[in-house]
Design a protein around this motif. Structure first.
Motif, PDB file in Angstrom:
ATOM      1  N   UNK A 107       0.836  -1.203   0.000  1.00  0.00           N
ATOM      2  CA  UNK A 107       0.000   0.000   0.000  1.00  0.00           C
ATOM      3  C   UNK A 107       0.871   1.254   0.000  1.00  0.00           C
ATOM      4  N   UNK A 108       1.905   1.279   0.853  1.00  0.00           N
ATOM      5  CA  UNK A 108       2.791   2.437   0.917  1.00  0.00           C
ATOM      6  C   UNK A 108       3.525   2.647  -0.410  1.00  0.00           C
ATOM      7  N   UNK A 109       4.007   1.553  -0.992  1.00  0.00           N
ATOM      8  CA  UNK A 109       4.737   1.651  -2.257  1.00  0.00           C
ATOM      9  C   UNK A 109       3.842   2.195  -3.360  1.00  0.00           C
ATOM     10  N   UNK A 110       2.610   1.668  -3.433  1.00  0.00           N
ATOM     11  CA  UNK A 110       1.713   2.059  -4.513  1.00  0.00           C
ATOM     12  C   UNK A 110       1.193   3.478  -4.337  1.00  0.00           C
ATOM     13  N   UNK A 111       0.781   3.817  -3.131  1.00  0.00           N
ATOM     14  CA  UNK A 111       0.173   5.128  -2.902  1.00  0.00           C
ATOM     15  C   UNK A 111       1.194   6.257  -2.924  1.00  0.00           C
ATOM     16  N   UNK A 112       2.426   5.984  -2.491  1.00  0.00           N
ATOM     17  CA  UNK A 112       3.468   7.008  -2.457  1.00  0.00           C
ATOM     18  C   UNK A 112       4.412   6.940  -3.654  1.00  0.00           C
ATOM     19  N   UNK A 113       4.141   5.966  -4.568  1.00  0.00           N
ATOM     20  CA  UNK A 113       4.977   5.792  -5.767  1.00  0.00           C
ATOM     21  C   UNK A 113       6.447   5.619  -5.397  1.00  0.00           C
TER      22      UNK A 113
END
Length: 251
Positions: A107-113
């Motif tokens: 989630x962190x990787x995807x949402x924060x790119x």
């Protein structure tokens, strides 16, 4: 009496206790279909100027932090909560905590790119160049994904060693869903920029993007469904064991 040895009746798993499970899955599939439709209308707006009500980039199903991606975040959060609930009531289910933590990383990787930003920085620092139909940015993103995946894999390996057989069987199901998620979200995602370098028609490239979105969110639906099933079974067994202890005290 050991809770882990209580067998779950099929009628409990598919009956009234599972109403919320069915509701979550059906709602997710319906919302996915609606979001894909919105994404198509958004594309028609960007390519032909039609449907101005869907001009907002958030309707783009492939956009980070868009409506489609947000649905995926919610599904992974539900899956993480379900796995933690299962681990709290199932002996030696340590790997479930590591899997839940990996969902938060996704989630962190995807949402924060994260892998896009870090991949670009790595590509510039290491001087990656285009090759094999991929950009230097793509090679940097692959390296960034690998670096982020190392602590996750270590946590999974360590907790796996201390995890019981039943929890391991459950973990294999979730890992299968994670493998599908990685394929669509990472590997297939890189096919879109590469297909531009290969000269693929725009409609074919859009079809690949649509397949990526459906596969990515579909994998999250599977992960959430499986995690909720494990939590549901644990809840049924918990109440069954509690009823058995009550009956024993009554005797």
């Amino acid at each position: 009496m050991q809770i882990s040895n209580v067998r779950t009746p099929v009628r409990d798993l598919l009956g009234r206790r599972a109403v919320w499970w069915w509701a979550a899955i059906i709602a997710s599939v319906i919302v996915l279909a609606v979001l894909i439709g919105f994404g198509m209308l958004h594309r028609l707006n960007t390519t032909r100027g039609a449907f101005p009500a869907f001009a907002n980039p958030l309707f783009n199903a492939d956009r980070d932090r868009g409506f489609g991606e947000t649905l995926g975040y919610l599904q992974l959060l539900v899956a993480a909560a379900a796995l933690i609930y299962t681990a709290l009531h199932l002996p030696r289910a340590w790997v479930h905590y590591a899997i839940a933590a990996s969902f938060l990383v996704v989630i962190a990787d995807d949402s924060l790119e994260l892998h896009e930003n870090w991949g670009g920085a790595l590509a510039d620092r290491l001087g990656f160049e285009s090759g094999f139909g991929l950009r230097g940015q793509d090679f940097g993103e692959l390296l960034a994904c690998g670096l982020m995946g190392i602590p996750v894999l270590l946590a999974l390996a360590i907790t796996w060693f201390f995890t019981g057989k039943r929890a391991r069987r459950q973990a294999w199901v979730i890992v299968g869903g994670l493998a599908a998620l990685v394929f669509f979200a990472a590997i297939l995602d890189m096919l879109h920029p590469a297909s531009g370098l290969w000269g693929w028609p725009e409609r074919v490239r859009y079809g690949v993007t649509l397949l990526e979105v459906i596969g990515e969110i579909g994998a999250m639906i599977f992960i959430m469904a499986a995690s909720l099933v494990f939590a549901l079974r644990q809840s049924v067994e918990k109440h069954t064991a509690r009823a058995g202890r009550a009956d024993a005290r009554g005797d």
